[in-house]
Design a protein around this motif. Structure first.
Motif, short mmCIF file in Angstrom:
data_model
loop_
_atom_site.label_atom_id
_atom_site.label_comp_id
_atom_site.label_asym_id
_atom_site.label_seq_id
_atom_site.Cartn_x
_atom_site.Cartn_y
_atom_site.Cartn_z
N LEU A 109 0.83 -1.20 0.00
CA LEU A 109 0.00 0.00 0.00
C LEU A 109 0.86 1.26 0.00
O LEU A 109 0.61 2.21 0.74
CB LEU A 109 -0.95 -0.01 1.21
N VAL A 110 1.89 1.27 -0.86
CA VAL A 110 2.81 2.41 -0.90
C VAL A 110 3.02 2.96 -2.30
O VAL A 110 3.24 4.16 -2.46
CB VAL A 110 4.17 2.01 -0.25
N LEU A 111 2.96 2.14 -3.34
CA LEU A 111 3.22 2.63 -4.69
C LEU A 111 2.14 3.59 -5.16
O LEU A 111 2.36 4.37 -6.09
CB LEU A 111 3.35 1.45 -5.66
N CYS A 112 0.99 3.57 -4.51
CA CYS A 112 -0.07 4.52 -4.82
C CYS A 112 0.26 5.93 -4.32
O CYS A 112 -0.36 6.90 -4.76
CB CYS A 112 -1.39 4.07 -4.22
N SER A 113 1.23 6.05 -3.41
CA SER A 113 1.45 7.32 -2.75
C SER A 113 2.77 8.00 -3.11
O SER A 113 2.98 9.16 -2.75
CB SER A 113 1.38 7.15 -1.23
N VAL A 114 3.67 7.31 -3.80
CA VAL A 114 4.94 7.94 -4.17
C VAL A 114 4.73 8.91 -5.32
O VAL A 114 3.82 8.73 -6.15
CB VAL A 114 6.01 6.89 -4.53
N ALA A 115 5.57 9.94 -5.39
CA ALA A 115 5.39 10.98 -6.41
C ALA A 115 5.69 10.46 -7.81
O ALA A 115 5.03 10.85 -8.79
CB ALA A 115 6.27 12.17 -6.09
N ASP A 116 6.67 9.58 -7.93
CA ASP A 116 7.10 9.08 -9.23
C ASP A 116 7.19 7.55 -9.18
O ASP A 116 8.27 6.98 -8.99
CB ASP A 116 8.47 9.68 -9.58
#
Length: 210
Positions: A109-116
């Protein structure tokens, strides 16, 4: 230049409460995502350390990145109670210190929140050993009316409310685009079909570095 840490008080309080009351279904997905891992593992976006208790004994070390300054101390507390060695580093992927290659990378549940996301995935591939695994458990873009809900949510309040979460990302396409080979993949609903939330479905899978 990328920031090393993040300070989002509202999201940190919200995520701390949410992670303390996770459903058994969510815990099962976390356990499934980590099953069979071995050796040295990099975890990206550790949050409060919810994953730590589910790592198998075949994992020799976890290096866990958590840039949110209010979540990192909670992750450190969870690391101290873990059965395996866990080191928490207050850093983003983009600013993580140089390191020896890893046997696996875990994204929950982290790749949805990174800028790039594309850049982050390429960097994660670069820190893996040849044949190393990416384990992912992520929100995923959907079609139909729910996809429209996701687009509206992403363009308005959702990222501000949910720590920059963007629900309508085609994460599995991004994983393949970064040069990973997806070995297994499936999707699972988190809520009944009628619930109009943009995070209705998650993708769970394993991808390898050639």
């Amino acid at each position: 230049m990328s920031q090393q840490t993040v300070d989002n008080p509202f999201f940190a309080r919200f995520w701390t409460m949410l992670s303390a009351h996770e459903s058994e279904a969510m815990r099962r997905l976390r356990r499934e995502n980590l099953a069979g891992l071995h050796g040295r593992v990099l975890e990206v976006g550790a949050g409060t350390g919810t994953n730590f208790e589910f790592y198998p004994d075949t994992v020799t070390e976890v290096v866990a990145l958590e840039p949110e300054t209010r979540l990192a101390p909670l992750a450190e507390r969870a690391a101290a109670a873990a059965r395996i060695p866990v080191t928490v580093i207050e850093s983003t992927v983009e600013t993580m210190p140089a390191t020896e290659p890893f046997d696996a990378v875990v994204c929950s549940l982290v790749l949805c929140s990174v800028a790039d996301p594309d850049g982050v995935l390429r960097q994660l591939k670069s820190v893996l050993k040849p044949g190393g695994e990416l384990r992912y458990f992520e929100h995923i873009a959907e079609g139909g009316w729910r996809g429209q809900v996701q687009r509206v949510a992403d363009a308005t309040i959702w990222p501000r409310f949910a720590g920059n979460c963007h629900t309508h990302r085609d994460t599995e396409r991004a994983i393949s685009g970064a040069g990973f080979v997806i070995a297994t993949a499936r999707r699972e609903a988190q809520f009944p079909a009628w619930v109009p939330l943009p995070v209705h479905e998650v993708a769970l899978g394993r991808a390898t570095k050639n």
